[in-house]
Structure formats: C-alpha cells, structure tokens
Design an enzyme around this catalytic site. Structure first.
Site, PDB file in Angstrom:
ATOM      1  N   LYS A  53       0.782  -1.221  -0.021  1.00  0.00           N
ATOM      2  CA  LYS A  53       0.001   0.011  -0.070  1.00  0.00           C
ATOM      3  C   LYS A  53       0.829   1.116   0.050  1.00  0.00           C
ATOM      4  O   LYS A  53       0.605   2.412  -0.467  1.00  0.00           O
ATOM      5  CB  LYS A  53      -0.860  -0.049   1.289  1.00  0.00           C
ATOM      6  N   HIS A 182       0.603  -3.478  14.812  1.00  0.00           N
ATOM      7  CA  HIS A 182       1.243  -2.354  14.090  1.00  0.00           C
ATOM      8  C   HIS A 182       1.253  -1.100  15.101  1.00  0.00           C
ATOM      9  O   HIS A 182       0.198  -0.744  15.536  1.00  0.00           O
ATOM     10  CB  HIS A 182       0.468  -1.786  12.984  1.00  0.00           C
ATOM     11  N   SER A 185       2.038   4.255  11.939  1.00  0.00           N
ATOM     12  CA  SER A 185       2.940   4.608  10.788  1.00  0.00           C
ATOM     13  C   SER A 185       3.938   5.816  11.131  1.00  0.00           C
ATOM     14  O   SER A 185       3.248   6.801  11.581  1.00  0.00           O
ATOM     15  CB  SER A 185       2.487   4.674   9.497  1.00  0.00           C
ATOM     16  N   GLY A 223       5.883   0.675  10.760  1.00  0.00           N
ATOM     17  CA  GLY A 223       6.068   1.815  11.728  1.00  0.00           C
ATOM     18  C   GLY A 223       7.436   2.431  11.592  1.00  0.00           C
ATOM     19  O   GLY A 223       7.874   3.422  12.193  1.00  0.00           O
ATOM     20  N   GLU A 257       6.333  -5.559   8.682  1.00  0.00           N
ATOM     21  CA  GLU A 257       5.593  -5.096   7.502  1.00  0.00           C
ATOM     22  C   GLU A 257       5.909  -3.696   7.213  1.00  0.00           C
ATOM     23  O   GLU A 257       5.290  -2.734   7.229  1.00  0.00           O
ATOM     24  CB  GLU A 257       3.983  -5.131   7.662  1.00  0.00           C
ATOM     25  N   PRO A 258       7.167  -3.489   7.067  1.00  0.00           N
ATOM     26  CA  PRO A 258       7.832  -1.976   6.607  1.00  0.00           C
ATOM     27  C   PRO A 258       7.058  -1.805   5.093  1.00  0.00           C
ATOM     28  O   PRO A 258       7.241  -2.313   4.316  1.00  0.00           O
ATOM     29  CB  PRO A 258       9.215  -2.383   6.376  1.00  0.00           C
ATOM     30  N   ARG A 260       7.089   2.502   4.543  1.00  0.00           N
ATOM     31  CA  ARG A 260       7.709   3.632   4.554  1.00  0.00           C
ATOM     32  C   ARG A 260       9.625   3.536   4.417  1.00  0.00           C
ATOM     33  O   ARG A 260      10.349   4.216   4.046  1.00  0.00           O
ATOM     34  CB  ARG A 260       7.299   4.863   4.990  1.00  0.00           C
ATOM     35  N   ASP A 306      -0.879  11.917   5.173  1.00  0.00           N
ATOM     36  CA  ASP A 306       0.147  11.189   5.559  1.00  0.00           C
ATOM     37  C   ASP A 306       0.781  12.007   6.755  1.00  0.00           C
ATOM     38  O   ASP A 306       1.809  11.597   7.556  1.00  0.00           O
ATOM     39  CB  ASP A 306       1.098  10.756   4.747  1.00  0.00           C
ATOM     40  N   ASP A 333      -8.135  25.131  -6.381  1.00  0.00           N
ATOM     41  CA  ASP A 333      -8.723  24.780  -4.635  1.00  0.00           C
ATOM     42  C   ASP A 333      -7.610  25.521  -3.764  1.00  0.00           C
ATOM     43  O   ASP A 333      -6.316  25.425  -3.839  1.00  0.00           O
ATOM     44  CB  ASP A 333      -8.444  23.101  -4.683  1.00  0.00           C
ATOM     45  N   TYR A 361       3.560   6.723   0.423  1.00  0.00           N
ATOM     46  CA  TYR A 361       2.350   7.324   0.795  1.00  0.00           C
ATOM     47  C   TYR A 361       2.000   8.295  -0.282  1.00  0.00           C
ATOM     48  O   TYR A 361       1.240   9.457   0.094  1.00  0.00           O
ATOM     49  CB  TYR A 361       1.673   7.246   2.059  1.00  0.00           C
TER      50      TYR A 361
HETATM   51  C1  PLP Z   1      -1.383  -3.675   8.341  1.00  0.00           C
HETATM   52  C2  PLP Z   1      -0.104  -2.563   7.774  1.00  0.00           C
HETATM   53  N1  PLP Z   1       1.014  -2.955   7.562  1.00  0.00           N
HETATM   54  C3  PLP Z   1       2.166  -2.297   7.455  1.00  0.00           C
HETATM   55  C4  PLP Z   1       1.938  -0.902   7.004  1.00  0.00           C
HETATM   56  C5  PLP Z   1       2.995  -0.064   6.642  1.00  0.00           C
HETATM   57  O1  PLP Z   1       3.505   0.680   7.602  1.00  0.00           O
HETATM   58  P1  PLP Z   1       4.612   1.784   7.720  1.00  0.00           P
HETATM   59  O2  PLP Z   1       4.650   2.341   6.280  1.00  0.00           O
HETATM   60  O3  PLP Z   1       4.572   2.504   8.799  1.00  0.00           O
HETATM   61  O4  PLP Z   1       5.921   0.646   7.722  1.00  0.00           O
HETATM   62  C6  PLP Z   1       0.434  -0.418   7.152  1.00  0.00           C
HETATM   63  C7  PLP Z   1       0.454   1.207   7.133  1.00  0.00           C
HETATM   64  O5  PLP Z   1      -0.670   1.496   6.972  1.00  0.00           O
HETATM   65  C8  PLP Z   1      -0.398  -1.258   7.747  1.00  0.00           C
HETATM   66  O6  PLP Z   1      -1.880  -0.621   7.762  1.00  0.00           O
END
Ligand code: PLP
Length: 442
Positions: A53, A182, A185, A223, A257-258, A260, A306, A333, A361
C-alpha cells in the site's frame, strides 16, 4: 548510471535538456537495495514483508521481490499485482483485519492463506470463506507518538478482547498461527516494539493452553522511519533484545511489514515553478507565493493524508538571501497548499524545486485532478548494481525500456552487423553518461 551521479545531478541533467515541464520523480534503486541489506544486517531474524500500500510502483515491488522480501497485501488488487509478478503465495500475508468476503475467497483461491483478524465477525467470515486459513490475531499496541496512528481503527485489546477471540477461534476449529501488531506508521517511539512482542508472548502461551498448537508466527508490523536521515539501529536493538527475551530458543518465525522504510528515501520529486505572486504584508519583509506543477491532489496528498511535512530545496544553489514564501499546487483549490511558510532564495518562473524522501504514501494516492498529470517516475540504477540486479529473478532486461526503446535485440545497435557495430562510436568513457530507464510494465 556510470561515474559520479546523484538523484540531484540527474534531475539537473533532465531539466537542462529544456524539454521538461511536468513534475517527475527520480527513483534510486540502489537506495532500496542498501536499505534491504541494512535491514538484514541489523535484524537478521526478522523477515521484511513489504507493505505494498505504501507505494505499489512495480519496479519497487519487483526489486524487493528479487532481493527476497515477502509482501503485506491489503486487498485483492494488491495480491493480484504481487502474484502476477510470480511471487509465491507463501510470501504474502493478507494483513487487513477487515476484509471483504470476495477478497478472502480470491486470496484463498490463489493460495494466500495467511491473514489477520481482530474481531468476531471476521472470524465467522473467514470460517465461511477460508476455513483452513492460517490466522494471525492483530492486537493493539500504540506508539506514544506516530505520524499516522492506527490503533484507533485496528487491533483488539490484548488483555480483554484477544483471549475471548482466541477462545472463539478454538471453538470454531480455526487455525490461529500467530500474533501481529502495528505500532502506528512513522512511529516516534522504539520501546513500543518491546511492549508488543511481550504481549504477543503472553498470547502465544494462552493459545497453547487453548489447544491452538500451531502458533509460530510473530508479525511486528510496520512503523519504521524511512527518510534519508533516519536510522534503524536503535529500534533494531530494541526488537532483537525483545525477541531474544520472549522467543529466544523457540521455533517462531518473525516477520515485519515495513512500508515507508523501503519506499520513502528512494524517490526524489522535482517540480517546476510556473507562476508566483507577491503579497503585500504591510511590513518590510514581503511574502512570495510560488505555484508549482504538483500539489496536494498529486504527490503532496501526503501533506493531508500522511501528515507529512515536506521541505523544498532549490535545484540551483544561490547565495542570495532567503525570503519568506509559500508553495502552492497547480489546482484551483485554496486547500492546495504544499508549504504554508518557508524561506527560499528568490525563485523565478521556470525554476525547479526538489523534494527528497517522497516515496511513501504519495504516488498510489495521487490523482490528476484539474487535469494536472501525476508525475512519472524515472528509475536510476548504478551500472555496477545493475550488473548484479539484472541477473536476479524476476528482473531482466525485457522489464525495461532503455532511452525510450526496449533493450536487448530491439536496440538499433543490436540490429547492426558486427563490423557496423565496431564502426559506431561508443560514448567517451570519461564523460558523465546518463541512461534513463523506465519501467515497461507501467
Ligand atoms: C497492516 C499494515 N502493515 C504495514 C503498514 C506499513 O506501515 P509503515 O509504512 O509505517 O511501515 C501499514 C500502514 O498503514 C499497515 O496498515
């Protein structure tokens, strides 16, 4: 790229060609590779599952795939994107605790069976759509401060709700394999990971007493900071120590789950000033409004969603005294303000500003509102790194267009006979030689 180069020198090369009017990114593949290596060095026990994402640029995802990363997908489309690159389902976690039934069915049909939950309804839904899934309970564990707190939306209370949900899973004969959290972020606290890992251990023990015999996955979420000046060392020490204390000697797989961390620093945005307006402030100090060709409906949506503060840097250094100004996007805008107040040496129409650390993001959320295009990405890779990367699956030369043409047998030079080729002058070896590589998959 060969020789001495940096994202800024390449931006200068592009701008100096004089053809560029739209904003654009340069993406440094080397930054991604370096960060992956750094992660492995500092936290060898923690497998990174990149959060798609954060930035679903296929080149970024492919690079991480070729390095060996796993993936955190939140939807059917993200699973599809990753799997269509040939990633095996075992390398994916469906880490969205509130999934649509059709997405669960899709994931299951494609073999993606590891998924998170934090509620009773999700357990019942999974029982219906994917009864053999490998479930990971998501608990709430919030950092003292975070750029984007997530606990308000996801994660069950570890002491009250989690035991009840684990009992329900056991009654439903669902297969709970682990615990995730988590911290939020852009977390501003390191010790929070120690708290989360400790709580996870308590739930592993509870699971065993409930007959959940397969609990062997700890997922410490995202995070992690991603800007160029951030450092993973402190947080990695906290995490390594907490894993050792709570899971040392146990056969538990640890993933994270990194998002950023991998995406932010690799992308530098260049935007051009196309208009300006002087405001009379009634004081000696004036205020200039600069209008640039990317705004909060484009890349700078990160300012709104963000909670990012961005910094503008003039592409051309100047010794003129900085003055007060603000930076605005191109749309009509009034909300479209990129920076409300900052100091820059006076700029003119046609000057370029550079924004570093813009990979997280930004792109996946950007829209062409008002007809202003979402910036294109030009990917850069050092020649020495390219020599290694191109041999690693799934990257190969067919993935790219080189200087606007597919490489390999399609390049004009390759269609030449050997004698014609030797007659073609090659670039002087000591000149600064830039090759623009664009992802052909776009
Ligand atoms: C479930 C989950 N995992 C991982 C992430 C990625 O987090 P970050 O970009 O802080 O590492 C997010 C971000 O929203 C998330 O919702």
């Amino acid at each position: 790229m060969e020789g001495d180069w940096s994202p800024l020198s390449v931006i200068r090369d592009i701008v100096d060609e004089g053809m560029q009017e739209d904003p654009f990114y340069v993406m440094d593949l080397g930054e991604v590779v370096e960060r992956y290596q750094n992660w492995k060095d500092l936290m060898p026990r923690v497998e990174p599952f990149y959060a798609v994402k954060c930035n679903d640029d296929k080149l970024l995802v492919r690079t991480l795939a070729s390095l060996g990363a796993g993936f955190d997908c939140a939807s059917k489309a993200e699973i599809q994107l990753v799997m269509d690159m040939g990633i095996k389902p075992e390398r994916i976690i469906f880490a969205n605790p509130a999934k649509m039934a059709s997405h669960i069915r899709y994931a299951t049909a494609r073999g993606v069976t590891t998924m998170t939950f934090d509620s009773e309804t999700e357990l019942h839904k999974i029982k219906q759509c994917s009864p053999d899934a490998q479930l990971v309970i998501r608990i709430r564990c919030d950092a003292a401060d975070a750029q984007c707190p997530l606990g308000i939306k996801f994660g069950c209370e570890p002491l009250t709700e989690a035991p009840r949900l684990l009992k329900l899973a056991a009654v439903l004969k669902l297969n709970v394999v682990g615990v995730s959290f988590h911290v939020g972020s852009g977390a501003g606290e390191s010790l929070v990971y120690a708290r989360g890992i400790k709580m996870a251990r308590v739930l592993f023990d509870l699971g065993e007493t409930l007959g959940l015999k397969d609990m062997r996955l700890l997922d410490i979420g995202g995070g992690f900071a991603g800007n160029s000046n951030s450092d993973l060392r402190e947080v990695s020490q906290v995490i390594n120590a907490a894993i050792e204390t709570n899971f040392g000697g146990r056969d538990v797989r640890v993933i994270a789950e990194p998002g950023r961390y991998f995406a932010a620093a690799a992308y530098t945005l260049a935007a051009m000033i196309h208009a300006s307006r002087e405001l009379s402030t009634g004081t000696d100090e004036g205020h200039t409004m600069y209008f640039i060709n990317d705004g909060v409906y484009g890349s700078f949506n990160c300012v709104l969603y963000d909670h990012q503060t961005v910094a503008a840097e003039p592409l051309e250094p100047s010794s003129t005294r900085p003055t007060t100004c603000s930076i605005w996007g191109p749309s009509c805008d009034g909300l479209d303000c990129v920076i409300g107040s900052c100091q820059l040496p006076p700029q003119h129409t046609g000057s370029w500003l550079v924004f570093r650390d813009m990979g997280a993001y930004t792109l996946p959320v950007a829209s062409p509102f008002n007809g202003f295009p979402v910036p294109r990405v030009r990917a850069l890779v050092d020649k020495r790194l390219w020599a290694v990367l191109k041999d690693m699956w799934p990257l190969n030369e067919a993935t790219f267009i080189l200087e606007g043409r597919p490489t390999g047998p399609q390049t004009p030079e390759d269609s030449l006979t050997p004698s014609e080729r030797s007659a073609t002058p090659s670039p002087t070896p000591d000149t600064h030689h830039t090759i623009f590589v664009e992802c052909a998959l776009k």
